[in-house]
Enzyme design. Structure first.
Site, PDB file in Angstrom:
ATOM      1  N   LYS A   1      62.268  22.334  -1.806  1.00 12.56           N
ATOM      2  CA  LYS A   1      61.682  21.595  -3.038  1.00 12.56           C
ATOM      3  C   LYS A   1      60.431  20.839  -2.798  1.00 12.56           C
ATOM      4  O   LYS A   1      60.731  19.833  -2.228  1.00 12.56           O
ATOM      5  CB  LYS A   1      62.760  20.707  -3.755  1.00 12.56           C
ATOM      6  CG  LYS A   1      62.382  20.280  -5.141  1.00 12.56           C
ATOM      7  CD  LYS A   1      63.337  19.305  -5.756  1.00 12.56           C
ATOM      8  CE  LYS A   1      63.011  18.795  -6.966  1.00 12.56           C
ATOM      9  NZ  LYS A   1      63.788  18.191  -7.958  1.00 12.56           N
TER      10      LYS A   1
ATOM     11  N   LEU B   1      61.281  30.398  -6.647  1.00  8.62           N
ATOM     12  CA  LEU B   1      62.610  30.356  -7.400  1.00  8.62           C
ATOM     13  C   LEU B   1      62.420  29.642  -8.628  1.00  8.62           C
ATOM     14  O   LEU B   1      63.139  30.127  -9.620  1.00  8.62           O
ATOM     15  CB  LEU B   1      63.681  29.658  -6.648  1.00  8.62           C
ATOM     16  CG  LEU B   1      63.988  30.422  -5.194  1.00  8.62           C
ATOM     17  CD1 LEU B   1      65.034  29.778  -4.489  1.00  8.62           C
ATOM     18  CD2 LEU B   1      64.360  31.816  -5.605  1.00  8.62           C
TER      19      LEU B   1
ATOM     20  N   GLU C   1      60.425  25.862 -11.158  1.00 10.90           N
ATOM     21  CA  GLU C   1      59.819  24.776 -10.929  1.00 10.90           C
ATOM     22  C   GLU C   1      60.305  23.779 -12.066  1.00 10.90           C
ATOM     23  O   GLU C   1      60.839  24.178 -12.848  1.00 10.90           O
ATOM     24  CB  GLU C   1      58.094  24.906 -11.244  1.00 10.90           C
ATOM     25  CG  GLU C   1      57.983  25.668 -12.260  1.00 10.90           C
ATOM     26  CD  GLU C   1      56.379  25.896 -12.635  1.00 10.90           C
ATOM     27  OE1 GLU C   1      55.547  24.823 -12.435  1.00 10.90           O
ATOM     28  OE2 GLU C   1      55.893  27.021 -12.433  1.00 10.90           O
ATOM     29  N   GLY C   2      60.058  22.353 -11.945  1.00  9.40           N
ATOM     30  CA  GLY C   2      60.260  21.518 -12.846  1.00  9.40           C
ATOM     31  C   GLY C   2      59.357  20.520 -12.895  1.00  9.40           C
ATOM     32  O   GLY C   2      58.330  20.487 -12.145  1.00  9.40           O
ATOM     33  N   GLY C   3      59.833  19.320 -13.431  1.00 12.95           N
ATOM     34  CA  GLY C   3      59.155  18.048 -13.635  1.00 12.95           C
ATOM     35  C   GLY C   3      58.898  17.325 -12.421  1.00 12.95           C
ATOM     36  O   GLY C   3      58.041  16.597 -12.129  1.00 12.95           O
TER      37      GLY C   3
ATOM     38  N   ASP D   1      69.681  12.378 -15.795  1.00 14.04           N
ATOM     39  CA  ASP D   1      69.239  13.598 -16.449  1.00 14.04           C
ATOM     40  C   ASP D   1      70.053  14.823 -16.487  1.00 14.04           C
ATOM     41  O   ASP D   1      69.523  15.829 -15.841  1.00 14.04           O
ATOM     42  CB  ASP D   1      67.768  13.859 -15.708  1.00 14.04           C
ATOM     43  CG  ASP D   1      66.794  14.829 -16.397  1.00 14.04           C
ATOM     44  OD1 ASP D   1      67.023  15.075 -17.736  1.00 14.04           O
ATOM     45  OD2 ASP D   1      65.861  15.558 -15.928  1.00 14.04           O
TER      46      ASP D   1
END
Length: 725
Positions: free
Chosen positions: A38, A15, A17-19, A131
């Site tokens: 996740k 789906l 991706e991130g840090g 964030d």
């Protein structure tokens, strides 16, 4: 990892991706449901700092149970894979959801309130997100917002833990390293401080600004320029970019974006409560009760109003004894008479005036003044006070027989007392009404010479200078009147009206807002401030003011303005019903007929539209027969005539209006409409440019049905956007 099985989870697709990891769609075969996994990549799992953040996110989410925060089902480690099992959200990130120009006012509240509520819930659990940004917010298919990605969250330790323990909740990074996403970071974070919950409020303020305008408040060509803007720049107010966005929304967002945390909005719960109250205030619509029957009278008196497009401004009563009592200046005579019954009637009349320029108040005041006159028709104070009152009323409700009586009363008063302040003011007002500027100027100069500490003469002279087009001098005199007035708000009303006529709508609004601080129910100020908000497209700010005015009295002016708000909000059926209510109160009202014509045009009924255009022209002619040449009525009559095809007549009307008010941005707006209707777009654009240069609302040009076919015309867009950074 597509197709792999982790425990009882089968991974179907990636789906995003991130840090802090990769997110996959998976099926939970144990519970037969689709979930989001996740997963912390192996390379990150070997990084102590990344693993700690991952665990912190799990711990933060486990603390939270809120409908606008993503739900975590479990935290698992299988064959060296660390992953979170979360609810599956189907929708878009807020960043992808936002339209280019920002969301509607209704959508703003639908999104902003639950966002603030979610943040409040996190803060109550001691969790600072750190964030918050549009890509960390999902708008689901049913328009519910969900906050996610607590990977940089800071958790406050339980009270029993020591200060040393608190350090374990901090990121394992070097001192001063930036944590977050720069365009959404608070100034204190950019300076290396770890911040607190108020830093989240700054980030939310950036998001709310972007929701309202489609743009971030702090921008630059690179990260360094953006950081500098956050630390240095004050963003353009939201309501300067979006005229339909309520002023108080702009105020709340500005409070969130304050650079000093101590002066910022202090809690997300307070912000949530403010948003809830504001939405309720703006969306709760009170039904207008049926009008009270009026007593029979010998002659119908027209309530004079000034129109902007079809937005109506009640002409302000310029001089009275004051909205609130004030001590007279040392060289101003105290209006006392020897007969105590007469003095009591004068005092009662004055108190009726202090309640504001509503017909019922003016009727009561006039009745008391006339009774005082019947008892003692020779007292100069009684004569002067009655003359001044009638000159004020003539501004609002013209009567062809009244000017002669004002002059007769003033002359009689001055024969007995040549220094009577009220009589000179009455003659000055009459001079302005009859376009005898020399008479008005002489009265003003005499007042200033005789009563240098009274504001009346300066305000009168300022009005004369306005008519003479000596604008700088006019504002100087009007401001002198304000400086001498103390808590008497009337000179400030005169100044506000002048600023408005000059196109300085923001300054005018500021003056009216000050007046309402002293006199919260002053009818003229409530009405005129609502009109200014309407001119700026801030109809949801105007509605509460008009409701307050309607609660004071169900008079036609507030009802007309409320109808105009409905009109510009696209609620045409409500607008038509409210305009018809005005016609019940005053069957000859040209402004209501004008509004009905425009409303019927909008709903596609040309027959009814033309019928009411013809009624509006007749009504304007009746008013002009009483008032004489009047720029606002002439310019509005011109638009109606042009819509009926009488272009030569309409152009003559606007030229006469322009002669009477050469600096009026509203008259120039009407002239541009007339020439556009006549097909002369060169002249239409010329007047459009002059109107905008003089401060007229750009929103009005976009709202006007006359310009609907030219909204995308390059010249129209060039003029409309000229002078905007």
């Amino acid at each position: 990892m597509i197709g792999e099985i982790l425990g009882h989870y089968r991974i179907l697709e990636k789906l995003g991706e991130g840090g802090m990891g990769e997110v996959y769609l998976a099926v939970d075969h144990q519970l037969d449901r689709r979930v989001a996994l996740k997963i912390l990549p192996q390379s990150m799992a070997e990084d102590r700092e990344r693993l700690e953040r991952f665990r912190r996110e799990a711990k933060a989410l486990a603390c939270l149970d809120h409908p606008n925060i993503i739900t975590i089902h479990s935290v698992e480690t299988i064959t060296d894979h660390h992953f979170l099992v979360m609810e599956l959200l189907e929708g878009q990130t807020l960043g992808d959801f936002l339209p280019k120009q920002g969301v509607s006012v209704a959508q703003f509240f639908e999104l902003a309130t639950p966002l603030a509520d979610a943040l409040a819930a996190a803060h109550e659990k001691g969790i600072t997100h750190r964030d918050l940004k549009p890509s960390n917010i999902i708008v689901t298919k049913n328009q519910r917002v969900k906050v996610l990605d607590f990977g940089l969250a800071r958790l406050k330790p339980p009270p029993e833990e020591t200060a040393d323990t608190e350090d374990t909740t901090e990121p394992l990074t070097g001192h001063g390293q930036l944590m977050g996403t720069i365009p959404y970071m608070a100034p204190e974070q950019l300076k290396g401080s770890r911040g607190d919950s108020r830093s989240d409020l700054f980030s939310l303020g950036v998001i709310l600004y972007q929701m309202a305008t489609g743009k971030r408040p702090f921008r630059g060509g690179n990260a360094i320029e953006v950081q500098s803007a956050i630390l240095r720049d004050k963003p353009v107010p939201i309501d300067s970019i979006r005229r339909d966005m309520p002023h108080h929304v702009a105020r709340l967002v500005a409070m969130c974006l304050h650079k000093d945390p101590d002066r910022r909005m202090q809690s997300a719960k307070d912000l949530r409560n403010e948003l809830v109250d504001l939405k309720l205030e703006l969306t709760t619509q009170d039904r207008l009760p049926p009008p009270a029957p009026e007593r029979p009278r010998r002659q119908r008196t027209l309530l004079i109003v000034v129109t902007m497009s079809i937005m109506i401004v009640a002409l302000v009563g310029i001089f009275r004894s004051g909205n609130v009592p004030k001590p007279p200046a040392t060289d101003t005579p105290v209006s006392q008479v020897s007969n105590q019954q007469v003095q009591s009637l004068l005092d009662q009349a004055h108190l009726a005036e202090l309640r504001g320029d509503l017909k019922k108040n003016l009727d009561e005041a006039e009745e008391r003044y006339e009774r005082a006159y019947e008892i003692d028709p020779n007292d100069p104070v009684v004569l002067g006070r009655l003359a001044l009152f009638l000159s004020r009323r003539q501004l609002m409700q013209p009567d062809s027989d009244r000017p002669a009586r004002i002059r007769e009363l003033s002359d009689a008063s001055l024969q007995r007392d040549p220094a009577n302040l009220h009589a000179w003011l009455a003659l000055g007002n009459l001079g302005l009404l009859e376009d005898e500027l020399t008479t008005a100027e002489d009265a003003a100069v005499r007042l200033i010479d005789s009563f240098p500490n009274d504001p009346g003469g300066y305000s009168l002279l300022g009005r004369v200078r306005m008519r003479q087009n000596r604008l700088d001098e006019a504002l100087t005199e009007l401001r002198k009147g304000v400086s001498l007035a103390g808590i008497d708000t009337q000179p400030r009303i005169v100044l506000a009206r002048a600023l408005w006529d000059l196109g300085s709508t923001n300054e005018a609004a500021s003056e009216y807002e000050k007046i309402l601080q002293y006199s919260p129910n002053d009818p003229s100020s409530l009405n005129n401030l609502a009109i200014i908000y309407g001119q700026q497209g801030r109809y949801l700010d105007a509605i509460p003011l008009l409701r307050r005015l309607l609660n004071l009295s169900k008079e036609k002016t507030a009802a007309i303005n409320l109808a105009n708000c409905y009109f510009y909000l696209g609620r045409f059926e409500e607008a038509i019903a409210t305009y018809n209510l005005v016609l019940e109160l005053d069957p000859g009202s040209p402004t209501a007929s004008h509004g009905l014509a425009d409303a019927y045009e909008k709903i596609g009924d040309p027959t009814q539209s033309r019928l009411f255009l013809e009624k509006a022209v007749t009504g304007y002619d009746e008013v002009l027969a009483i008032t004489g040449p009047h720029s606002f009525y002439l310019s509005n009559r011109a638009v109606c005539a042009a819509k009926l095809g009488s272009f030569t007549e309409a152009i003559d009307n606007v030229h006469e209006a322009e002669r009477l008010a050469p600096q009026s941005s509203a008259v120039h707006f009407k002239a541009s409409e007339v020439y556009a209707l006549a097909g002369n777009w060169e002249s239409a654009y010329d007047y459009m440019e002059r109107s905008i240069q003089n401060g007229y609302s750009r929103q009005e040009f976009e709202n006007s049905p006359v310009f609907a076919s030219h909204l995308d015309d390059p010249e129209f867009r060039r003029i409309l956007e000229s002078g905007i950074d």
